[in-house]
Scaffold this motif. Structure first.
Motif, short mmCIF file in Angstrom:
data_model
loop_
_atom_site.label_atom_id
_atom_site.label_comp_id
_atom_site.label_asym_id
_atom_site.label_seq_id
_atom_site.Cartn_x
_atom_site.Cartn_y
_atom_site.Cartn_z
N LYS A 28 0.86 -1.33 -0.06
CA LYS A 28 0.12 0.07 0.00
C LYS A 28 0.75 1.36 0.03
O LYS A 28 0.56 2.29 -0.87
N LEU A 29 1.92 1.21 0.94
CA LEU A 29 2.66 2.44 0.83
C LEU A 29 3.52 2.74 -0.18
O LEU A 29 3.81 3.81 -0.62
N SER A 30 3.95 1.75 -0.75
CA SER A 30 4.84 1.78 -1.79
C SER A 30 4.16 2.28 -3.17
O SER A 30 4.47 3.16 -3.88
N LYS A 31 2.91 1.80 -3.22
CA LYS A 31 1.98 2.33 -4.34
C LYS A 31 1.67 3.98 -4.10
O LYS A 31 1.68 4.55 -4.89
N GLU A 32 1.45 4.25 -2.90
CA GLU A 32 1.07 5.50 -2.37
C GLU A 32 2.20 6.58 -2.75
O GLU A 32 2.05 7.55 -3.58
N LEU A 33 3.63 5.93 -2.57
CA LEU A 33 4.78 6.94 -2.76
C LEU A 33 4.87 6.88 -4.36
O LEU A 33 5.33 7.97 -4.86
N TYR A 34 4.85 5.97 -4.97
CA TYR A 34 4.73 5.84 -6.54
C TYR A 34 3.92 6.93 -6.98
O TYR A 34 4.46 7.62 -7.92
N ASP A 35 2.68 6.91 -6.54
CA ASP A 35 1.84 7.91 -7.00
C ASP A 35 2.33 9.14 -6.86
O ASP A 35 2.20 10.01 -7.79
N VAL A 36 2.70 9.58 -5.80
CA VAL A 36 2.91 11.06 -5.45
C VAL A 36 4.54 11.21 -6.33
O VAL A 36 4.58 12.38 -6.85
N PHE A 37 5.24 10.56 -6.04
CA PHE A 37 6.64 10.67 -6.64
C PHE A 37 6.39 10.58 -8.18
O PHE A 37 7.51 11.21 -9.01
N SER A 38 5.65 9.91 -8.81
CA SER A 38 5.46 10.13 -10.56
C SER A 38 4.69 11.28 -10.72
O SER A 38 4.46 11.42 -12.12
N THR A 39 4.00 12.12 -10.08
CA THR A 39 3.10 13.00 -10.41
C THR A 39 3.67 14.62 -9.66
O THR A 39 4.23 15.43 -10.45
N THR A 40 3.71 14.90 -8.51
CA THR A 40 3.94 16.22 -8.16
C THR A 40 5.47 16.05 -7.81
O THR A 40 6.36 16.89 -7.93
N GLY A 41 6.01 14.69 -7.42
CA GLY A 41 7.60 14.75 -7.07
C GLY A 41 7.90 15.08 -5.58
O GLY A 41 9.04 15.07 -5.19
N PHE A 42 6.72 15.75 -5.06
CA PHE A 42 6.76 16.24 -3.63
C PHE A 42 5.61 16.04 -2.86
O PHE A 42 4.42 15.74 -3.30
N ALA A 43 5.73 15.64 -1.49
CA ALA A 43 4.67 15.34 -0.66
C ALA A 43 4.90 15.82 0.70
O ALA A 43 6.11 15.96 1.12
N TYR A 44 3.63 15.97 1.52
CA TYR A 44 3.93 16.02 3.02
C TYR A 44 3.84 14.59 3.49
O TYR A 44 2.98 13.72 3.04
N LEU A 45 4.72 14.32 4.48
CA LEU A 45 4.70 12.98 5.21
C LEU A 45 4.15 13.48 6.63
O LEU A 45 4.95 14.16 7.13
N VAL A 46 3.25 12.49 6.91
CA VAL A 46 2.57 12.80 8.42
C VAL A 46 2.82 11.28 9.24
O VAL A 46 2.87 10.32 8.59
#
Ligand code: AKG
Ligand code: FE2
Length: 347
Positions: A28-46
């Motif tokens: 689940k987490l690797s898919k979520e990270l793939y989604d953000v890093f292949s679109t915005t390249g940036f995210a907030y982590l909480v």
């Protein structure tokens, strides 16, 4: 490629606090990270597994930057103080005379447990030199900063495993990158801008219409973990060419992909351009008088690491050569900073 996002996504990494990750969680987490890093390249982590909070880390930054100028300049890199030996780790002062789009001072440390190598002949910068520190009587934060470094390195390594999985590889696929890692913990202070001439020594005289604390750039390494204070000013460029504000989100840190990881991923991940605005001048501000503090952690492989892209036919990269090439574009590493220190002592 980055997309036309209008805000950075938030990823909850609370599951990484558990000692044993379930396969479903990794998935689940690797898919979520793939989604953000292949679109915005940036995210907030909480809900990160880090044991320290923003107050602690910015307490350390404040303690460092409020040291007397001569104590900070004692730690200045050679390019700002020719008598010094340290070329890569240490302090760099604000340089309004060199770049009005990079109005910040900084202090950088590498792995506190690293073994150190002598400079390589013909190379001006020694990437594996030891850290330099203020006198213990002036600065009590050395041990805390060293622990902070180690925690950030461990957290970044967890994320790296998830990225390997997200790219269809085994979780340990990138583990050789961790050998003699050159990761850098950088304390940053952006003094407030000041439009009149009655400024004091810590304020920055603005010389452009668009004052920048940090010029538009991409980061060079694997990924960056950024603590920022509440001042604001970080902006991220989307695919439409708009600068999207990335203000502080409570209890979050920002993560972004660096050039190396974008290349290794065969362009699946994006290293997105970002910049930081200079904090508003004192009369406009209601809070802190000192400006902005941030603490990026640049997660990087070792100097000799041969970085192999995930697509077998792409060319390998030796990380030391990659980082030296990128450094040539950073104002902090320009040959002659022109900074006149008036002192000559060596560390
Ligand atoms: O201060 C910030 O928020 C970002 C700094 C940054 O992008 C960098 O040092 O590479
Ligand atoms: Fe950056």
């Amino acid at each position: 490629m980055t997309t036309s996002f209008s805000a950075l996504p938030i990823v909850d990494v609370g599951a990484l606090r558990e000692p044993n990750l379930q396969a479903a969680t990794v998935d689940k987490l690797s898919k979520e990270l793939y989604d953000v890093f292949s679109t915005t390249g940036f995210a907030y982590l909480v809900n990160t597994p880090l044991s320290f909070g923003h107050e602690e880390i910015f307490g350390l930054a404040r303690e460092f930057f409020t040291l007397p100028v001569n104590e900070k300049m004692r730690l200045a890199k050679k390019s700002f103080h020719p008598g010094h030996r340290n070329t890569y780790r240490g302090y760099f002062p604000v340089q309004p005379h060199l770049a009005s789009d990079n109005l910040k001072e900084g202090f950088e440390i590498g792995n506190p447990r690293a073994s150190h190598s002598p400079p390589i002949a013909g190379q001006k910068i020694n990437l594996s030199e030891p850290n330099v520190w203020p006198n213990k009587s002036n600065f009590a934060g050395q041990e805390k900063l060293e622990q902070t470094y180690e925690e950030l390195q461990a957290f970044a390594s967890q994320l790296l495993s998830l990225l390997a999985v997200s790219l269809g590889k085994d979780a340990d696929f990138f583990n050789t990158w961790l050998i003699n890692s050159l990761s850098t913990l950088r304390l940053l202070h952006y003094p407030p801008g000041q439009k009149d001439s009655n400024q004091d020594a810590t304020e920055v005289k603005l010389t452009t219409n668009e004052p920048q604390g940090c010029t538009p750039h991409t980061d060079s390494g694997i990924l960056t973990l950024l603590h920022q204070d509440k001042t604001g000013g970080l902006e991220v460029l989307n695919a439409s060419g708009d600068w999207v504000p990335a203000p502080y989100v409570p209890n979050s840190i920002v993560v972004n992909i660096g050039d190396l990881m974008a290349t290794v991923s065969g362009g699946r991940f994006t290293a997105t351009m970002h910049r930081v605005r200079t904090p508003a001048s004192k009369p406009l501000r209601s809070g802190d008088e000192m400006g902005r503090f941030s603490v990026p952690f640049f997660f990087e492989p070792g100097e000799e690491c041969v970085v192999v892209p995930v697509d077998g036919d792409a060319e390998s990269i030796v990380y030391g050569a990659h980082v030296r090439k990128k450094m040539a574009t950073f104002v902090e590493f320009q040959e002659d900073s022109g900074y006149d220190t008036g002192t000559t002592e060596e560390l």
